[in-house]
Design a protein around this motif. Structure first.
Motif, short mmCIF file in Angstrom:
data_model
loop_
_atom_site.label_atom_id
_atom_site.label_comp_id
_atom_site.label_asym_id
_atom_site.label_seq_id
_atom_site.Cartn_x
_atom_site.Cartn_y
_atom_site.Cartn_z
N GLY A 143 0.82 -1.21 0.00
CA GLY A 143 0.00 0.00 0.00
C GLY A 143 0.85 1.26 0.00
N LYS A 144 1.93 1.24 0.78
CA LYS A 144 2.82 2.41 0.84
C LYS A 144 3.46 2.68 -0.52
N VAL A 145 4.01 1.65 -1.15
CA VAL A 145 4.69 1.84 -2.43
C VAL A 145 3.70 2.24 -3.52
N GLN A 146 2.52 1.63 -3.53
CA GLN A 146 1.52 1.98 -4.54
C GLN A 146 1.08 3.43 -4.39
N ASN A 147 0.84 3.88 -3.17
CA ASN A 147 0.40 5.26 -2.98
C ASN A 147 1.52 6.25 -3.27
N SER A 148 2.75 5.88 -2.97
CA SER A 148 3.90 6.72 -3.33
C SER A 148 3.99 6.85 -4.85
N ARG A 149 3.79 5.74 -5.54
CA ARG A 149 3.83 5.75 -7.02
C ARG A 149 2.74 6.65 -7.59
N GLN A 150 1.52 6.53 -7.05
CA GLN A 150 0.43 7.37 -7.54
C GLN A 150 0.70 8.86 -7.30
N PHE A 151 1.31 9.17 -6.18
CA PHE A 151 1.66 10.56 -5.88
C PHE A 151 2.66 11.09 -6.89
N LEU A 152 3.65 10.28 -7.26
CA LEU A 152 4.66 10.72 -8.23
C LEU A 152 4.04 10.88 -9.62
N LEU A 153 3.13 9.98 -10.00
CA LEU A 153 2.48 10.11 -11.30
C LEU A 153 1.63 11.38 -11.36
N ARG A 154 0.96 11.69 -10.25
CA ARG A 154 0.20 12.94 -10.20
C ARG A 154 1.15 14.13 -10.29
N GLY A 155 2.29 14.03 -9.60
CA GLY A 155 3.27 15.10 -9.67
C GLY A 155 3.82 15.30 -11.07
N ALA A 156 4.01 14.20 -11.79
CA ALA A 156 4.50 14.30 -13.17
C ALA A 156 3.49 14.99 -14.07
N ARG A 157 2.20 14.72 -13.84
CA ARG A 157 1.16 15.38 -14.65
C ARG A 157 1.12 16.87 -14.39
N ASP A 158 1.37 17.27 -13.14
CA ASP A 158 1.26 18.68 -12.77
C ASP A 158 2.55 19.46 -13.01
N ALA A 159 3.67 18.77 -13.14
CA ALA A 159 4.97 19.43 -13.19
C ALA A 159 5.21 20.08 -14.55
N THR A 160 5.97 21.15 -14.52
CA THR A 160 6.43 21.78 -15.76
C THR A 160 7.84 21.33 -16.11
N ASP A 161 8.56 20.79 -15.13
CA ASP A 161 9.91 20.27 -15.34
C ASP A 161 9.98 18.85 -14.78
N HIS A 162 10.99 18.12 -15.22
CA HIS A 162 11.33 16.80 -14.67
C HIS A 162 10.23 15.76 -14.87
N GLN A 163 9.34 15.95 -15.83
CA GLN A 163 8.26 14.99 -16.00
C GLN A 163 8.79 13.60 -16.33
N GLY A 164 9.78 13.54 -17.22
CA GLY A 164 10.33 12.25 -17.60
C GLY A 164 10.99 11.54 -16.43
N GLU A 165 11.73 12.29 -15.62
CA GLU A 165 12.40 11.68 -14.45
C GLU A 165 11.38 11.17 -13.43
#
Length: 341
Positions: free
Chosen positions: A115-137
């Protein structure tokens, strides 16, 4: 002093709380104004740092079943007082028996980390959608976390499981630094540090983790579980291992995401943090007030819950997960199901 949604937060250093009839009287240093609050309005009292609470007040709160939580000024959980133990002794007995079963204990710990790893992953994917930089990373690191998920149920023991968790955590916090906007005056975030936190971002994370931990601890007791017998974290006197277990799946979306929002919106700036002798950093009184106000609003946010099939306010997620665990321990569910929206 801040009263929010029936919780009294006291953070003015040197303040004192006394019982006065059916009310709590709050005395603030160098302030002669009279302050009282009816106890019937309060469900909990949370005190940060150097706050005096009288013995009669503690006794009354314990009698009423009103929790009193003590935190350091930096937000680290110290202890919680709440009268006699509640709940079914048969549930706690079942919890202790499961802890003694190494295979069963490992399966619950695996679910917690998944659960921890899955929710961390979802948070990063949301961050990638919202980010203007570092989306690929960000997407690449989220992919690494996704690749770690199949290895969790294959872990043969707790040490191997903790190794998977540690590797995923290092990747996650590397990505967290990429989601912070440029130009923030709170300094760089290079790694997770605690006891003490040595930069503002770690200080904020630690403060929010303390709030999540208190919420989960209270939910464990409300359901009748023993907060000190967990499955991932080992037994140690004074260590609420189960509360630490169940907060793992909540950290990313309840604490880390709020921290990121407060920083990127510049609601918290460098002026809201103090550096203490020895290099430790903590929130100022104004900083804590901002965080506590936003935390109370954040707890109202509703999140989808797949098992229940409906949305649940963040404040109730620890209680829901504690009840799901209790049902599993009683044999009503075949496995513990972590929360992942």
């Amino acid at each position: 002093m801040t009263e929010l949604l029936n919780t009294l937060y006291v953070q003015t250093q040197g303040a004192a709380l006394y019982l006065e009839g059916d009310s709590v009287r709050i005395v603030i240093p160098d302030d002669a104004r009279r302050r009282t609050l009816p106890l019937r309005r309060l469900q909990e009292i949370v005190a940060f740092g150097n706050i005096e609470l009288s013995t009669p007040l503690l006794a009354r709160c314990a009698t009423d079943g009103r929790p009193v939580t003590r935190m350091t000024a930096g937000g680290r959980f110290l202890f919680r007082v709440k009268g006699p133990v509640q709940g079914n002794v048969l549930l706690r007995h079942a919890q202790h028996l499961v802890y003694a079963d190494a295979d069963h204990r490992l399966r619950i710990a695996q679910a917690v980390i998944a659960g921890k790893v899955q929710n961390s992953r979802q948070f990063l994917l949301r961050g990638a959608r919202d980010a203007t930089d570092h989306q690929g990373e960000l997407r690449a690191i989220a992919e690494r976390l996704g690749q770690a998920l199949p290895s969790i149920p294959a872990a043969e023991d707790l040490d191997q499981l903790r190794g998977i968790e540690g590797s995923a955590g290092r990747d996650y916090f590397q990505a967290y630094s990429l989601m912070l906007r440029s130009g923030l005056d709170v300094g760089p975030f290079t790694s997770r540090t605690r006891r003490p936190p040595t930069d503002p971002i770690n200080a904020l994370m630690g403060f929010l983790y303390g709030l999540v931990r208190s919420l989960v601890h209270g939910a464990n007791e409300q359901v009748g579980l023993d907060p000190y017998v967990g499955f991932l974290h080992g037994l140690r006197p004074g260590k609420p291992a189960l509360a630490l277990d169940l907060m793992e799946e909540l950290r990313a979306l309840l604490a880390d995401r709020l921290a990121l929002t407060l920083l990127n919106r510049r609601q918290l700036r460098g002026e809201h943090f103090d550096e203490l002798p020895g290099g430790a950093v903590q929130l100022t009184e104004d900083g804590r007030k901002i965080v506590l106000t936003e935390w109370q609003e954040w707890k109202k946010r509703e999140w989808p819950h797949r098992l229940l099939g409906r949305r649940v306010p963040a404040a109730l997620l620890p209680s829901v997960q504690s009840r799901i665990l209790a049902r599993h321990l009683r044999g009503e569910l075949p496995a513990y199901m972590p929360w992942a929206p």
